[in-house]
Design a protein around this motif. Structure first.
Motif, PDB file in Angstrom:
ATOM      1  N   UNK B 153       0.936  -1.297   0.098  1.00  0.00           N
ATOM      2  CA  UNK B 153       0.079   0.160  -0.107  1.00  0.00           C
ATOM      3  C   UNK B 153       0.635   1.308   0.029  1.00  0.00           C
ATOM      4  N   UNK B 154       0.441   2.201  -0.968  1.00  0.00           N
ATOM      5  CA  UNK B 154       1.399   3.422  -0.898  1.00  0.00           C
ATOM      6  C   UNK B 154       0.661   4.754  -1.344  1.00  0.00           C
ATOM      7  N   UNK B 155       0.900   5.853  -1.349  1.00  0.00           N
ATOM      8  CA  UNK B 155       0.332   6.972  -1.650  1.00  0.00           C
ATOM      9  C   UNK B 155       0.633   7.131  -3.296  1.00  0.00           C
ATOM     10  N   UNK B 156       1.809   6.699  -3.547  1.00  0.00           N
ATOM     11  CA  UNK B 156       2.122   6.826  -5.025  1.00  0.00           C
ATOM     12  C   UNK B 156       3.754   6.069  -4.962  1.00  0.00           C
ATOM     13  N   UNK B 157       4.233   6.300  -6.235  1.00  0.00           N
ATOM     14  CA  UNK B 157       5.722   5.544  -6.759  1.00  0.00           C
ATOM     15  C   UNK B 157       6.289   6.798  -7.384  1.00  0.00           C
ATOM     16  N   UNK B 158       7.494   6.994  -6.909  1.00  0.00           N
ATOM     17  CA  UNK B 158       8.428   7.847  -7.991  1.00  0.00           C
ATOM     18  C   UNK B 158       9.644   6.855  -8.390  1.00  0.00           C
ATOM     19  N   UNK B 159       9.956   6.951  -9.447  1.00  0.00           N
ATOM     20  CA  UNK B 159      10.779   6.215 -10.133  1.00  0.00           C
ATOM     21  C   UNK B 159      11.522   7.225 -11.162  1.00  0.00           C
ATOM     22  N   UNK B 160      12.932   7.133 -11.031  1.00  0.00           N
ATOM     23  CA  UNK B 160      13.666   7.915 -12.090  1.00  0.00           C
ATOM     24  C   UNK B 160      14.086   6.891 -13.411  1.00  0.00           C
ATOM     25  N   UNK B 161      13.541   7.349 -14.566  1.00  0.00           N
ATOM     26  CA  UNK B 161      13.729   6.404 -15.646  1.00  0.00           C
ATOM     27  C   UNK B 161      14.206   7.223 -16.946  1.00  0.00           C
ATOM     28  N   UNK B 162      15.421   6.804 -17.258  1.00  0.00           N
ATOM     29  CA  UNK B 162      16.336   6.023 -16.892  1.00  0.00           C
ATOM     30  C   UNK B 162      16.779   6.379 -15.365  1.00  0.00           C
ATOM     31  N   UNK B 163      17.036   5.525 -14.577  1.00  0.00           N
ATOM     32  CA  UNK B 163      17.303   5.811 -13.068  1.00  0.00           C
ATOM     33  C   UNK B 163      18.881   6.625 -12.954  1.00  0.00           C
ATOM     34  N   UNK B 164      18.999   7.262 -12.136  1.00  0.00           N
ATOM     35  CA  UNK B 164      20.174   7.919 -11.741  1.00  0.00           C
ATOM     36  C   UNK B 164      20.640   7.305 -10.083  1.00  0.00           C
ATOM     37  N   UNK B 165      22.117   7.138 -10.167  1.00  0.00           N
ATOM     38  CA  UNK B 165      22.888   7.328 -11.119  1.00  0.00           C
ATOM     39  C   UNK B 165      23.286   6.093 -11.747  1.00  0.00           C
ATOM     40  N   UNK B 166      22.749   5.114 -11.778  1.00  0.00           N
ATOM     41  CA  UNK B 166      22.883   3.720 -12.710  1.00  0.00           C
ATOM     42  C   UNK B 166      22.792   3.984 -14.034  1.00  0.00           C
ATOM     43  N   UNK B 167      21.863   4.778 -14.574  1.00  0.00           N
ATOM     44  CA  UNK B 167      21.657   4.937 -16.165  1.00  0.00           C
ATOM     45  C   UNK B 167      20.743   3.753 -16.747  1.00  0.00           C
ATOM     46  N   UNK B 168      20.120   3.002 -15.656  1.00  0.00           N
ATOM     47  CA  UNK B 168      19.492   1.559 -16.203  1.00  0.00           C
ATOM     48  C   UNK B 168      18.086   2.184 -16.606  1.00  0.00           C
ATOM     49  N   UNK B 169      17.268   1.363 -17.488  1.00  0.00           N
ATOM     50  CA  UNK B 169      15.909   1.715 -17.925  1.00  0.00           C
ATOM     51  C   UNK B 169      15.074   0.672 -17.534  1.00  0.00           C
ATOM     52  N   UNK B 170      14.059   1.005 -17.240  1.00  0.00           N
ATOM     53  CA  UNK B 170      12.783   0.242 -16.848  1.00  0.00           C
ATOM     54  C   UNK B 170      11.998   0.025 -18.074  1.00  0.00           C
ATOM     55  N   UNK B 171      11.397  -0.827 -18.453  1.00  0.00           N
ATOM     56  CA  UNK B 171      10.711  -1.113 -19.507  1.00  0.00           C
ATOM     57  C   UNK B 171       9.180  -0.484 -19.451  1.00  0.00           C
ATOM     58  N   UNK B 172       8.634   0.000 -20.683  1.00  0.00           N
ATOM     59  CA  UNK B 172       7.179   0.308 -20.362  1.00  0.00           C
ATOM     60  C   UNK B 172       6.260  -0.673 -20.187  1.00  0.00           C
ATOM     61  N   UNK B 173       6.563  -1.912 -20.505  1.00  0.00           N
ATOM     62  CA  UNK B 173       5.845  -3.032 -19.728  1.00  0.00           C
ATOM     63  C   UNK B 173       5.825  -3.186 -18.173  1.00  0.00           C
ATOM     64  N   UNK B 174       7.116  -2.865 -17.492  1.00  0.00           N
ATOM     65  CA  UNK B 174       7.154  -2.837 -16.012  1.00  0.00           C
ATOM     66  C   UNK B 174       6.251  -1.693 -15.465  1.00  0.00           C
ATOM     67  N   UNK B 175       6.174  -0.358 -16.336  1.00  0.00           N
ATOM     68  CA  UNK B 175       5.553   0.801 -15.930  1.00  0.00           C
ATOM     69  C   UNK B 175       4.189   0.472 -15.999  1.00  0.00           C
ATOM     70  N   UNK B 176       3.553  -0.153 -17.118  1.00  0.00           N
ATOM     71  CA  UNK B 176       2.210  -0.588 -17.157  1.00  0.00           C
ATOM     72  C   UNK B 176       1.833  -1.439 -15.889  1.00  0.00           C
ATOM     73  N   UNK B 177       2.812  -2.308 -15.514  1.00  0.00           N
ATOM     74  CA  UNK B 177       2.368  -3.259 -14.422  1.00  0.00           C
ATOM     75  C   UNK B 177       2.245  -2.315 -13.058  1.00  0.00           C
ATOM     76  N   UNK B 178       3.162  -1.390 -12.753  1.00  0.00           N
ATOM     77  CA  UNK B 178       3.017  -0.670 -11.714  1.00  0.00           C
ATOM     78  C   UNK B 178       2.004   0.172 -11.601  1.00  0.00           C
ATOM     79  N   UNK B 179       1.489   0.594 -13.073  1.00  0.00           N
ATOM     80  CA  UNK B 179       0.311   1.444 -12.732  1.00  0.00           C
ATOM     81  C   UNK B 179      -0.960   1.019 -12.685  1.00  0.00           C
ATOM     82  N   UNK B 180      -1.152  -0.602 -13.308  1.00  0.00           N
ATOM     83  CA  UNK B 180      -2.100  -1.222 -13.217  1.00  0.00           C
ATOM     84  C   UNK B 180      -2.532  -1.865 -11.796  1.00  0.00           C
TER      85      UNK B 180
END
Lengths: 382, 382
Positions: B153-180
């Motif tokens: 349970x959460x009020x929201x989620x905040x993710x830097x994408x690409x993330x810093x300082x790693x530079x890694x990318x989260x896929x749109x499929x994963x973002x869809x999953x979080x939003x759903x």
């Protein structure tokens, strides 16, 4: 987006409960006589444009870099202007941002902050935004501020001086009294209009700013802006002056919110404005002179005009029909500000404009009276 | 002002308890090789300077007037760029200001906001500023983000994408999953670096931005900035894209804090940048190419380099002595960023620079290895 259609399902309760500030309108029509938001009728110093053009020519490549986070050059120029230490100077994205940081830094306490009941209408909004209790202290019948009315426990006091929309000035003696009597509270003097104030209208250099008190009182914070006397509302620069410990609180609050509020061009332009003191003195004196002539003209038309120390006048038509007068002026493209609030609904706040704008305004007001007064209408026809 | 001397007597407890964000340093020395704050090595579009110069030439007089409070022209240009309605676009004084308003508008609830434990270090600061509880979710061992770890349970989620300082990318499929899975929470995707991301490095137009999801999910808010891919860190412009009701909340919050955060010049310059899409596409591809060659060079030197989708690389020297390497580089005027934090203290974050800057960096790193490795030193002498 109309009020009833807003879907607030995902909003925080803070967002749901806001009553945002409503700035004076900024219509874009041509040939408008815009006397509603207290902008300066004169352009900024030509040095401002030169300084910004110079950044574009010499350092356009550097726009890719972050600006100086603490705006050091600008703060140094202001410190020199007021004979302060740079650690006694803070700058922000307009005095509105500075005031927001002030509420969070000094007023968010158990006790309420005190402010006049008729004053800058953003104060109650900031209080709501930051969860600060604000107690409004009634102005006297003549709209003046009585320091004795503020003798109650508080986190702080905020007073616009000159006050808006009245234009009335609180004396330094009264400000000293407030600061002495509330030594554990921060007394914020919002001097957005102070450069147009003068005790003696023939001598604009008479001391009226509370900046002269900050070395004496560690609890006085003075805010000012480049938007009025420096003709730079379009550049968004405001500042605060106070004891270094107060400035440190504002700096920490800023750096917990937005580290770089002033872009490179605004920093360069504002600094150039501070350095061109001759231009500043010349245009503020012109505004003071224009305020004087406007006051005389309105008085001749039967208006009651409060003694203004700002770049606007607060004036009551002799019938008190301010709302109707504002509406009729608007039909002719002349925009003045009317506040539909208790005690001040019979007044108009009219920004000091150019000579030509004043002529247009006075002609329109004269025609209105001629039309509405039968006897005058007949004598004019005769 | 040193820490021990600060007099906090008049501060609010909020001000006392802040731990402000510390931005990467902005040293002003000449001949510095500044690879520490992810600024773009290329200048902004020449159209930006032209647009601002045009305001100075044609409308310098109007700097006395307040700017458009909602930056309508700029928002219209961004809406057109992304094929959105103007009511789905918000702009602010850098994405830092936008993110601050996001925390107050959407995360200030009973439940906590979730964010990766290794990410933009301003997120915990905003949480503190606005009294929001932030729960940090550990990145996987390879620094990737697992959406399943956010199932709470959460009020929201905040993710830097690409993330810093790693530079890694989260896929749109994963973002869809979080939003759903969190349909009653706002999912904020902070895309400060998204324009440098590409699934297929030979085809930079492959869709990676969550802006493509906002018409499908009313709870996805995307933030972006002009500071990185548009080379305008010095101009302070950031934006958010989302459902009109989310944008309305941000607008109300802004107007309860500071009505005019973008000055006239920043609005004009940013708009010109959006309209010059050719220049934008050209320079972002150059940065992507430079990132590729820098990655190859560092790998050849034995560095472990994470697959970056940003304008920086996150790289581990083979001995893991990142702090020592950063210090030695600094002696030679080369500034990179080192975070003295668990899990990442063996890495350096190096901004993608110009070809010449890369040569200087690689030469310095090569010399360091030559000096420290006896066998190579001897063979070079032989």
């Amino acid at each position: 987006m109309s009020e009833q259609k807003v879907d607030t399902r995902l909003w925080s309760s803070k967002a749901r409960n806001l009553s945002p500030y409503v700035p004076g309108e900024q219509p874009q029509h041509a040939n408008l006589c815009k006397l509603n938001t207290n902008e300066n009728p004169f352009p900024p110093s030509p040095k401002v444009g030169e300084a910004i053009a110079n950044v574009l020519e010499q350092q356009a490549y550097d726009l890719r870099l972050y600006p100086a986070p603490e705006s050091d050059d600008l703060r140094a120029s202001l410190a020199e202007l007021y004979n302060l230490d740079i650690n006694e100077v803070f700058v922000g994205n307009g005095s509105d941002e500075v005031l927001a940081l002030v509420f969070a830094s000094f007023f968010l306490k158990e006790r309420p902050v005190l402010a006049p009941d008729i004053s800058y209408s953003f104060y109650p909004v900031y209080a709501q935004t930051f969860g600060v209790e604000l107690v409004q202290i009634a102005l006297e019948d003549d709209f003046s501020i009585d320091p004795d009315a503020y003798r109650q426990p508080c986190s702080g006091i905020i007073i616009a001086n000159p006050n808006a929309p009245t234009g009335l000035l609180l004396s330094l003696a009264d400000i000293r009294k407030l600061a002495s009597e509330h030594s554990n509270s921060v007394i914020v003097i919002d001097e957005a209009y102070i450069d147009f104030a003068c005790i003696d209208e023939t001598n604009s250099s008479t001391q009226v700013s509370a900046v002269s008190l900050i070395n004496e009182f560690d609890n006085i914070l003075v805010t000012q802006t480049f938007s009025k006397s420096r003709s730079l509302a379009g550049l968004r620069v405001g500042m605060a002056f106070g004891n270094a410990s107060l400035i440190e609180a504002l700096t920490r609050m800023k750096n917990s919110f937005n580290s770089y509020p002033l872009d490179k061009l605004a920093q360069a332009g504002a600094t150039a404005s501070v350095l061109d003191n001759d231009y500043f003195e010349q245009t503020r004196q012109q505004v003071i002179d224009l305020r004087k002539s406007l006051t005389t003209q309105l008085t001749t038309l039967g208006y009651q005009v409060l003694p203004s120390h700002a770049n606007f006048v607060f004036a009551r038509p002799k019938d008190g029909n301010a709302s109707a007068v504002a509406a009729k002026l608007r039909e002719q493209g002349i925009i003045v500000r009317h506040f539909d609030k208790p005690r001040i609904q019979e007044y108009l706040r009219i920004t000091v404009g150019t000579q030509a704008q004043h002529e247009r305004l006075i002609d329109a007001l004269t025609a209105m009276q001629t039309y509405s007064e039968d006897s005058e209408t007949i004598s004019n026809m005769g």
